[in-house]
Design a protein around this motif. Structure first.
Motif, PDB file in Angstrom:
ATOM      1  N   LEU A  88      15.255  61.866  -3.778  1.00 25.07           N
ATOM      2  CA  LEU A  88      14.942  62.903  -4.765  1.00 25.07           C
ATOM      3  C   LEU A  88      15.992  62.986  -5.858  1.00 25.07           C
ATOM      4  CD1 LEU A  88      13.505  65.845  -2.624  1.00 25.07           C
ATOM      5  CD2 LEU A  88      12.358  63.877  -3.624  1.00 25.07           C
ATOM      6  N   ASN A  89      17.209  62.562  -5.565  1.00 25.74           N
ATOM      7  CA  ASN A  89      18.247  62.561  -6.593  1.00 25.74           C
ATOM      8  C   ASN A  89      18.231  61.295  -7.426  1.00 25.74           C
ATOM      9  OD1 ASN A  89      20.355  64.919  -6.614  1.00 25.74           O
ATOM     10  ND2 ASN A  89      19.734  64.673  -4.483  1.00 25.74           N
ATOM     11  N   GLU A  90      17.938  60.173  -6.818  1.00 25.19           N
ATOM     12  CA  GLU A  90      17.914  58.901  -7.550  1.00 25.19           C
ATOM     13  C   GLU A  90      16.589  58.682  -8.273  1.00 25.19           C
ATOM     14  OE1 GLU A  90      20.346  56.995  -8.097  1.00 25.19           O
ATOM     15  OE2 GLU A  90      21.828  57.691  -6.643  1.00 25.19           O
ATOM     16  N   VAL A  91      15.499  59.255  -7.737  1.00 23.21           N
ATOM     17  CA  VAL A  91      14.146  59.063  -8.283  1.00 23.21           C
ATOM     18  C   VAL A  91      13.862  57.562  -8.454  1.00 23.21           C
ATOM     19  CG1 VAL A  91      12.439  59.967  -9.918  1.00 23.21           C
ATOM     20  CG2 VAL A  91      14.580  61.199  -9.565  1.00 23.21           C
ATOM     21  N   SER A  92      14.299  56.793  -7.482  1.00 25.93           N
ATOM     22  CA  SER A  92      14.133  55.344  -7.533  1.00 25.93           C
ATOM     23  C   SER A  92      14.322  54.793  -6.124  1.00 25.93           C
ATOM     24  CB  SER A  92      15.163  54.714  -8.477  1.00 25.93           C
ATOM     25  OG  SER A  92      15.267  53.319  -8.279  1.00 25.93           O
ATOM     26  N   VAL A  93      13.347  54.003  -5.663  1.00 26.89           N
ATOM     27  CA  VAL A  93      13.456  53.398  -4.340  1.00 26.89           C
ATOM     28  C   VAL A  93      14.606  52.394  -4.318  1.00 26.89           C
ATOM     29  CG1 VAL A  93      12.285  51.931  -2.651  1.00 26.89           C
ATOM     30  CG2 VAL A  93      11.031  53.769  -3.780  1.00 26.89           C
ATOM     31  N   ALA A  94      14.722  51.591  -5.382  1.00 28.93           N
ATOM     32  CA  ALA A  94      15.766  50.565  -5.428  1.00 28.93           C
ATOM     33  C   ALA A  94      17.160  51.198  -5.446  1.00 28.93           C
ATOM     34  CB  ALA A  94      15.571  49.673  -6.653  1.00 28.93           C
TER      35      ALA A  94
END
Length: 312
Positions: A19-25
């Motif tokens: 939720l903080n990165e908003v990115s799976v990678a």
């Protein structure tokens, strides 16, 4: 009767990072996982929460409304979980402590106390770095999100859970250049004070402050010739003009002084001829840091330096 299945609390940390990165990678890199493993974790989180959480919007991922709503809760829960599982500290050896503390304050506090705080920290804990962050607004969000260790300033709408401690009480004083007509002997009357152009310090759009309110109550107004975002800029303009600045008295602690009389070298300060409210400067922190020995040491350091430079 079927036993209730306990949730996998490992998912909480993954949820916070996603939720903080908003990115799976990016989340995979932070958690040292492969992209495929992180994708499987996201699938599990979707199944547990019943929400997609992250959805594609063009080439990027965005949070769903539910994910946005729970983002802060997930972060606080992850921080609390880490704190619970951290080994209990028996004694803190600050001489070997290696840590960066984030302190959010305005430029006035940094100018007045920054050097003394850094020196005191270096003497006791040479491995500690004090990182001062700008404070564009009063908000408890950086404390709640764990991005800031201490918020320093005047108490605002911080929320009932935020802890605070008074550091010192301050008041505004007037400041002009040496040789300014207001330096001459004689009564510092309200009319004399208001007859000069003034510099207002404000980060907002308004062009009035507590001094203007006090003047209005006495039937006077002053001309605001300039509005600047910080006290350093106000002093620089006052030094090079006939304009009057007003700053917290503590802001003058580190200004150059004459060795002969102990007065400011290039500026002249004076009590305001109007009554303004006293300013209470506090340090504020989130409850998660309450019993952290290193954080306790930091709070005591800030308190002792402030009390030494601004005695009660």
């Amino acid at each position: 009767m079927r036993a209730m299945t306990e949730p996998d609390l490992n998912l909480l940390i993954a949820l916070d990072v996603l939720l903080n990165e908003v990115s799976v990678a990016a989340a995979a890199r932070r958690l040292s996982l492969s992209a495929s493993a992180m994708s499987r974790t996201l699938s599990r989180l979707r199944a547990v929460t019943g929400d997609p959480l992250l959805v594609r919007a063009g080439r990027q991922m965005v949070l769903t409304p539910y994910a946005e709503e729970m983002r802060e809760r997930a972060q606080n829960a992850a921080l609390e979980a880490r704190a619970v599982l951290r080994p209990a500290a028996t004694a803190l050896n600050v001489a070997t402590l290696k840590r960066t503390f984030n302190l959010r304050s305005n430029d006035g506090f940094i100018t007045a106390f920054g050097a003394a705080l850094i020196a005191a920290a270096a003497e006791q804990a040479p491995g500690v770095c004090l990182r001062f962050l700008p404070k564009p607004e009063k908000s408890a969000k950086p404390l709640r999100e764990g991005r800031v260790d201490l918020e320093i300033g005047v108490l605002g709408e911080m929320g009932p859970e935020i802890r605070l401690q008074t550091l010192f009480r301050d008041k505004f004083v007037g400041v002009v250049r040496k040789g300014h007509p207001l330096c001459q002997e004689g009564e510092m009357s309200v009319s004399r004070y208001a007859s000069f152009g003034h510099i207002l310090v404000s980060r907002r759009e308004g062009v009035t402050g507590p001094v203007d309110q006090a003047l209005t109550e006495l039937g006077f107004t002053r001309k605001i010739a300039a509005v600047v975002p910080g006290f350093s800029a106000a002093l620089a303009i006052a030094y090079a003009s006939d304009l009057v600045a007003h700053v917290p008295a503590s802001f003058l602690i580190n200004q150059p002084v004459n060795q002969s009389d102990g007065q400011l070298a290039n500026l002249y300060s004076f009590p305001l001829p109007v009554q303004t409210r006293e300013i209470t400067i506090s340090q504020m922190w989130h409850p998660r840091s309450e019993v952290d020995p290193a954080h306790r040491w930091l709070r005591q350091l800030v308190l002792s330096v402030c009390r030494r430079l601004v005695p009660g």
